[in-house]
Design a protein around this motif. Structure first.
Motif, mmCIF file in Angstrom:
data_model
loop_
_atom_site.group_PDB
_atom_site.id
_atom_site.type_symbol
_atom_site.label_atom_id
_atom_site.label_comp_id
_atom_site.label_asym_id
_atom_site.label_seq_id
_atom_site.Cartn_x
_atom_site.Cartn_y
_atom_site.Cartn_z
ATOM 1 N N ILE A 160 12.235 -80.215 33.103
ATOM 2 C CA ILE A 160 12.058 -81.542 32.171
ATOM 3 C C ILE A 160 10.661 -82.126 32.411
ATOM 4 C CG2 ILE A 160 12.729 -83.603 31.501
ATOM 5 C CD1 ILE A 160 15.546 -82.754 32.675
ATOM 6 N N PHE A 161 9.953 -82.354 31.439
ATOM 7 C CA PHE A 161 8.334 -82.648 31.364
ATOM 8 C C PHE A 161 8.373 -83.990 30.547
ATOM 9 C CE2 PHE A 161 9.073 -78.014 32.148
ATOM 10 C CZ PHE A 161 8.491 -78.080 33.580
ATOM 11 N N MET A 162 7.234 -84.807 30.780
ATOM 12 C CA MET A 162 6.917 -85.682 29.736
ATOM 13 C C MET A 162 6.204 -84.910 28.611
ATOM 14 S SD MET A 162 4.880 -88.525 32.092
ATOM 15 C CE MET A 162 4.210 -89.213 30.596
ATOM 16 N N ALA A 163 6.562 -85.187 27.293
ATOM 17 C CA ALA A 163 6.132 -84.392 26.411
ATOM 18 C C ALA A 163 4.520 -84.024 26.364
ATOM 19 C CB ALA A 163 6.531 -84.924 25.086
ATOM 20 N N ASP A 164 3.721 -85.094 26.639
ATOM 21 C CA ASP A 164 2.461 -84.768 26.952
ATOM 22 C C ASP A 164 1.721 -83.986 27.941
ATOM 23 O OD1 ASP A 164 1.937 -86.560 24.508
ATOM 24 O OD2 ASP A 164 1.416 -88.306 25.459
ATOM 25 N N TYR A 213 3.615 -81.510 29.125
ATOM 26 C CA TYR A 213 3.975 -80.053 28.912
ATOM 27 C C TYR A 213 2.979 -79.724 27.489
ATOM 28 C CZ TYR A 213 6.486 -75.744 27.784
ATOM 29 O OH TYR A 213 6.704 -74.445 27.906
ATOM 30 N N ARG A 214 2.524 -80.455 26.473
ATOM 31 C CA ARG A 214 1.684 -79.835 25.538
ATOM 32 C C ARG A 214 0.357 -79.672 26.133
ATOM 33 N NH1 ARG A 214 2.124 -84.269 22.928
ATOM 34 N NH2 ARG A 214 3.704 -83.590 21.475
ATOM 35 N N ALA A 215 -0.032 -80.401 27.399
ATOM 36 C CA ALA A 215 -1.448 -79.923 27.769
ATOM 37 C C ALA A 215 -1.288 -78.552 28.604
ATOM 38 C CB ALA A 215 -1.642 -81.168 28.782
ATOM 39 N N ALA A 216 -0.002 -78.416 29.263
ATOM 40 C CA ALA A 216 0.102 -77.238 30.101
ATOM 41 C C ALA A 216 0.475 -75.987 29.147
ATOM 42 C CB ALA A 216 1.474 -77.470 30.912
ATOM 43 N N ALA A 217 0.913 -76.019 28.091
ATOM 44 C CA ALA A 217 1.427 -75.004 27.264
ATOM 45 C C ALA A 217 0.337 -74.603 26.389
ATOM 46 C CB ALA A 217 2.477 -75.427 26.224
ATOM 47 N N TYR A 218 -0.753 -75.509 26.073
ATOM 48 C CA TYR A 218 -1.915 -75.131 25.196
ATOM 49 C C TYR A 218 -2.953 -74.673 26.351
ATOM 50 C CZ TYR A 218 0.344 -76.465 20.951
ATOM 51 O OH TYR A 218 1.150 -76.456 19.777
ATOM 52 N N MET A 219 -3.061 -75.120 27.440
ATOM 53 C CA MET A 219 -4.114 -74.687 28.458
ATOM 54 C C MET A 219 -3.679 -73.064 28.674
ATOM 55 S SD MET A 219 -6.605 -76.618 28.604
ATOM 56 C CE MET A 219 -7.427 -75.694 30.185
ATOM 57 N N LYS A 225 7.024 -72.421 23.943
ATOM 58 C CA LYS A 225 6.171 -73.018 23.087
ATOM 59 C C LYS A 225 6.518 -73.154 21.623
ATOM 60 C CE LYS A 225 1.305 -72.997 21.610
ATOM 61 N NZ LYS A 225 1.560 -73.065 20.036
ATOM 62 N N ASN A 226 7.172 -72.048 21.143
ATOM 63 C CA ASN A 226 7.485 -72.108 19.803
ATOM 64 C C ASN A 226 8.724 -73.178 19.706
ATOM 65 O OD1 ASN A 226 6.116 -69.889 19.296
ATOM 66 N ND2 ASN A 226 7.667 -68.470 18.731
ATOM 67 N N GLY A 227 9.595 -73.298 20.667
ATOM 68 C CA GLY A 227 10.426 -74.689 20.571
ATOM 69 C C GLY A 227 9.764 -75.705 20.701
ATOM 70 N N PHE A 228 8.825 -75.925 21.474
ATOM 71 C CA PHE A 228 8.323 -77.185 21.741
ATOM 72 C C PHE A 228 7.519 -77.606 20.677
ATOM 73 C CE2 PHE A 228 4.360 -79.772 23.018
ATOM 74 C CZ PHE A 228 4.932 -80.862 23.580
#
Length: 246
Positions: A180-184, A186-192, A103-106
């Motif tokens: 590899i993921f679409m940025a949006d 992975y953003r949803a997955a990481a923050y959830m 997540k820090n990297g993202f």
């Protein structure tokens, strides 16, 4: 560059912006000395540099973010620059867990990034071709990961090492990185995951729990992970084999 990426560029007039996040924040506790695993040499080159070079040489990668221990930030930045790794835009500190480090990297990727490729530096035998194959698949399916089909018989146990089930290996895979993921996505997955207090050792699992599908791409067993000292011997044998069959 693959046919799909060439077609995208021909139609849109531009290349997709993709970010690679290389996780090199581990302590390397399974090694016999205090040196971090990412600085161990494999075939005369460090684990970190080997991984970074594969992404440097993959035309589909626009930038590289390296995640490492706070104390190693300057060292990693200098080593990569000396070795001609020019796509590195940020070197940031990792967290207490792999998921936190990812997540820090993202959080450090370019806001324009469309896809993110998350990779364990310890898989230093990854090749530009493997990265491209997984990336092309992600462009089509939204998410993809390098993997190898299981060839051994797989057993489930009860937690006390007693066999409870023999798993049909026909549909079993050993997942690797990059994932590899679409940025949006992975953003949803990481923050959830943060919201739900979920900690996983695998980025695919974060997306799976939200119902996203991840396509596996067979990259064979040579995309191995350096975990124990003896793995370096195996890795160097693979490098010699690759050189012999060129």
């Amino acid at each position: 560059m693959g046919k799909l990426s060439s077609l995208i560029r021909a139609v849109t007039g531009k290349k997709r912006f993709t970010s690679a996040i290389i996780l090199a924040a581990g302590s390397g506790r399974r090694f016999s000395d205090d040196r971090a695993k990412q600085f161990e040499l494999v075939g005369g080159e460090s684990v970190l540099v080997r991984s970074a070079r594969a992404f440097e040489e993959c035309e589909l990668i626009s930038e590289i973010i390296v995640v490492t221990r706070e104390a190693d930030i300057d060292g990693c930045r200098n080593i990569l620059a000396q070795k001609g790794i020019t796509k590195v835009t940020r070197v940031v500190a990792g967290g207490d867990t792999r998921q936190q480090s990812a997540k820090n990297g993202f959080d450090a990727v370019n806001p324009e990034s469309e896809f993110v490729a998350i990779h364990d530096a310890a898989r230093c035998l990854v090749t530009p071709e493997m990265i491209e194959a997984a990336m092309e698949s992600a462009f089509v399916h939204g998410a993809a990961a390098c993997a190898a089909k299981a060839t051994d018989t797989i057993k489930k146990t009860d937690g006390a090492d007693n066999i409870t089930e023999t798993v049909d290996r026909e549909n079993c895979w050993l997942v690797q990185t990059p994932q590899i993921f679409m940025a949006d996505m992975y953003r949803a997955a990481a923050y959830m995951a943060v919201k739900d207090k979920i900690d996983a050792t695998d980025d695919c699992a974060l997306c799976e729990r939200l119902g996203f599908k991840v396509k596996l791409v067979d990259c064979g067993k040579t995309n191995m992970k350096i975990t124990y000292p003896e793995d370096i011997i195996i890795a160097e044998a693979i490098l010699r084999y690759r050189e012999a069959v060129k």
